[in-house]
Design an enzyme around this catalytic site. Structure first.
Site, PDB file in Angstrom:
ATOM      1  N   LYS A 135      36.271 -20.656  -9.468  1.00  0.00           N
ATOM      2  CA  LYS A 135      37.081 -21.851  -9.197  1.00  0.00           C
ATOM      3  C   LYS A 135      37.580 -22.435 -10.517  1.00  0.00           C
ATOM      4  CE  LYS A 135      32.863 -24.557  -9.028  1.00  0.00           C
ATOM      5  NZ  LYS A 135      32.446 -25.904  -8.752  1.00  0.00           N
TER       6      LYS A 135
ATOM      7  N   ARG B 204      26.362 -34.215  -1.354  1.00  0.00           N
ATOM      8  CA  ARG B 204      27.809 -33.953  -1.449  1.00  0.00           C
ATOM      9  C   ARG B 204      28.250 -33.418  -0.093  1.00  0.00           C
ATOM     10  NH1 ARG B 204      29.815 -30.424  -6.611  1.00  0.00           N
ATOM     11  NH2 ARG B 204      29.078 -28.704  -5.350  1.00  0.00           N
TER      12      ARG B 204
ATOM     13  N   HIS C 122      23.096 -26.411  -2.184  1.00  0.00           N
ATOM     14  CA  HIS C 122      23.433 -26.500  -3.613  1.00  0.00           C
ATOM     15  C   HIS C 122      22.437 -27.428  -4.297  1.00  0.00           C
ATOM     16  CE1 HIS C 122      26.023 -25.854  -6.999  1.00  0.00           C
ATOM     17  NE2 HIS C 122      26.338 -27.133  -7.132  1.00  0.00           N
TER      18      HIS C 122
ATOM     19  N   ARG D 256      25.076 -17.650  -6.678  1.00  0.00           N
ATOM     20  CA  ARG D 256      26.444 -18.035  -7.037  1.00  0.00           C
ATOM     21  C   ARG D 256      26.467 -18.374  -8.527  1.00  0.00           C
ATOM     22  NH1 ARG D 256      24.979 -21.459  -2.793  1.00  0.00           N
ATOM     23  NH2 ARG D 256      25.133 -23.227  -4.210  1.00  0.00           N
TER      24      ARG D 256
ATOM     25  N   TYR E  93      49.552 -41.443 -34.262  1.00  0.00           N
ATOM     26  CA  TYR E  93      49.798 -42.672 -33.492  1.00  0.00           C
ATOM     27  C   TYR E  93      48.746 -43.738 -33.769  1.00  0.00           C
ATOM     28  CZ  TYR E  93      53.100 -40.001 -30.632  1.00  0.00           C
ATOM     29  OH  TYR E  93      54.148 -39.245 -30.186  1.00  0.00           O
TER      30      TYR E  93
ATOM     31  N   CYS F 200      47.319 -36.019 -30.557  1.00  0.00           N
ATOM     32  CA  CYS F 200      48.552 -36.271 -29.801  1.00  0.00           C
ATOM     33  C   CYS F 200      48.603 -35.325 -28.593  1.00  0.00           C
ATOM     34  CB  CYS F 200      49.780 -36.023 -30.668  1.00  0.00           C
ATOM     35  SG  CYS F 200      49.756 -36.817 -32.271  1.00  0.00           S
TER      36      CYS F 200
ATOM     37  N   ASP G 286      50.603 -32.761 -28.114  1.00  0.00           N
ATOM     38  CA  ASP G 286      50.854 -31.349 -28.464  1.00  0.00           C
ATOM     39  C   ASP G 286      50.405 -30.995 -29.869  1.00  0.00           C
ATOM     40  OD1 ASP G 286      52.596 -31.485 -26.112  1.00  0.00           O
ATOM     41  OD2 ASP G 286      53.935 -32.553 -27.478  1.00  0.00           O
TER      42      ASP G 286
HETATM   43  C1  LIG Z   1      28.854 -24.652  -4.428  1.00  0.00           C
HETATM   44  C2  LIG Z   1      28.760 -24.131  -5.822  1.00  0.00           C
HETATM   45  N1  LIG Z   1      28.062 -23.019  -6.052  1.00  0.00           N
HETATM   46  C3  LIG Z   1      27.940 -22.488  -7.284  1.00  0.00           C
HETATM   47  C4  LIG Z   1      28.523 -23.088  -8.379  1.00  0.00           C
HETATM   48  C5  LIG Z   1      28.325 -22.474  -9.736  1.00  0.00           C
HETATM   49  O1  LIG Z   1      27.533 -23.314 -10.515  1.00  0.00           O
HETATM   50  P1  LIG Z   1      27.196 -22.962 -12.037  1.00  0.00           P
HETATM   51  O2  LIG Z   1      28.501 -22.989 -12.752  1.00  0.00           O
HETATM   52  O3  LIG Z   1      26.299 -24.058 -12.468  1.00  0.00           O
HETATM   53  O4  LIG Z   1      26.581 -21.624 -12.031  1.00  0.00           O
HETATM   54  C6  LIG Z   1      29.230 -24.264  -8.188  1.00  0.00           C
HETATM   55  C7  LIG Z   1      29.831 -24.946  -9.341  1.00  0.00           C
HETATM   56  O5  LIG Z   1      29.722 -26.111  -9.533  1.00  0.00           O
HETATM   57  C8  LIG Z   1      29.373 -24.797  -6.871  1.00  0.00           C
HETATM   58  O6  LIG Z   1      30.066 -25.911  -6.649  1.00  0.00           O
END
Ligand SMILES: Cc1ncc(COP(=O)(O)O)c(C=O)c1O
Length: 392
Positions: free
Chosen positions: A40, A138, A167, A223, A265, A312, A314
């Protein structure tokens, strides 16, 4: 290779490091445990498509994204691995998610029924993973609601419950009490499912830090996000990770400004003597935090030099020492190594009171990504224009 970018600022991604890091997890995990690579937010700034391909070739079987659009980006790049969307897929996105074979995260029965309706119309089974909130607060349903939720989902014809997950909120904390508590709640649920004969093929809880703790015996998928990119927030004697990303620029202008000259700036910096100032073509529009104004450092000629004045949009200025062998076009390293010195994303994060995740993730799409394998440049990505555009 022809240049597909013209900027003097770039992100270099070492694909060997990505592969090495996945391999490290492969080694410590049971053979049956699958690895989902979290790609992601443009693979935490590293570039989602190329990182996904590297992760898959190193042994990841699944990919994880936050939104449907991120999943479509992978599919349009011909990536066919299962893609789990961690976030909520709103009603107007359900058809797209199904068409692109993305896997849903679910935690609301009305939502599941909406998915069922669209899936039925398209004659396409929707794969869903149920999210359980064991303490992150969450997304997810309460542990007490799991069995009844599953029973209702299992009555639907076009929805297949492929996974169940949770999670962790504190997997990277030294104190593991809360982590253990969440894990215990989740394992209780999985045990209960076993006793009731309810089979859900994929059961997962661990992010990188959770996987490094390696306690979840009831799960068969992890994950991995931040550690795939080389950050290790929990020590594990069997794992040694490599950083994948460097951020580099080069000097655009070098000049000696007399004592009393204002820089950038707001004139927040004034030279206290004759000073050599280097102007560098990177700014907060690229993700270099403005909070590094008069605070951050970069590597030039193997030495740390300070940012002077405000960052700045850029450009930014560094104070260099003319005694150093420094010239226009010389390399400037913001994140990564130069000679014996290294600046890490963790160090920058600490300077501005945030986390390494944010430092790499905020690196903007207008910075070209250069991908290296065996020390060779193998591909580039420039979100601003295509390779075709370059040839015109
Ligand atoms: C649902 C979920 N699983 C896994 C991950 C991966 O987590 P990490 O980057 O701490 O390994 C994330 C990232 O925030 C997540 O939102």
């Amino acid at each position: 290779m022809e240049h597909t970018y013209y900027r003097d600022t770039r992100i270099e991604v070492d694909l060997d490091a990505i592969e090495h890091n996945i391999t490290q997890f492969r080694r410590i995990l049971p053979v049956e445990t699958k690895i989902l690579a979290a790609v992601k937010a443009d693979a935490y700034g590293h570039g989602a498509v190329t990182v996904s391909l590297a992760a898959i070739s190193a042994g990841a079987s699944h990919l994880g994204v936050a939104f449907v659009d991120e999943g479509i980006q992978l599919r349009e790049a011909q990536i066919r691995a299962p893609v789990l969307v961690f976030g909520y897929i709103p009603p107007h996105a359900i058809e797209a998610a199904l068409s692109f074979n993305l896997t849903f995260t679910v935690f609301d029965l009305n939502h599941v029924r909406q998915i069922e309706q669209v899936a039925q119309r398209l004659r396409k089974t929707a794969k869903v993973h149920l999210k359980v909130d064991t303490g992150m607060g969450r997304l997810g349903i309460a542990p007490s609601e799991v069995i009844s939720f599953i029973n209702q989902v299992n009555n639907l014809k076009w929805v297949e419950l492929e996974g169940i997950y949770t999670h962790f909120a504190t997997a990277d904390d030294e104190n593991s009490d809360y982590f253990d508590h969440q894990l215990h709640l989740f394992e209780e649920i999985l045990q209960q499912l076993d006793e009731l004969g309810i089979e859900i093929p994929l059961r997962h809880a661990a992010n990188s830090a959770g996987a490094l703790r390696m306690k979840q015996k009831w799960c068969n998928l992890v994950r991995i996000g931040i550690s795939m990119y080389g950050f290790q927030d929990v020590s594990n004697p069997d794992v040694k990770l490599k950083r994948a990303l460097s951020l580099k620029s080069s000097i655009t202008q070098l000049k000696c400004l007399p004592k009393g000259s204002g820089i950038s700036y707001g004139k927040t910096y004034t030279t206290s003597t004759d000073e050599w100032i280097a102007t560098i073509p990177i700014g907060y529009g690229d993700g270099l935090p403005r909070h590094l104004s008069n605070k951050g450092t970069a590597l030039v000629g193997g030495t740390r030099v300070p940012i002077v004045g405000r960052v700045c949009m850029d450009q930014v200025m560094l104070r260099v020492n003319k005694a150093m062998p420094v010239a226009v076009h010389d390399e400037v390293v913001w994140i990564g190594k130069q000679g014996a010195e290294e600046i890490t994303a963790d160090e920058i994060a600490e300077q501005i009171d945030t986390i390494h995740y944010e430092i790499v993730t905020r690196l903007g799409s207008r910075v070209p990504r250069l991908y290296f394998q065996n020390g060779q440049l193998v591909s580039t990505r420039n979100a601003l224009h295509s390779e075709e555009g370059n040839k015109r």
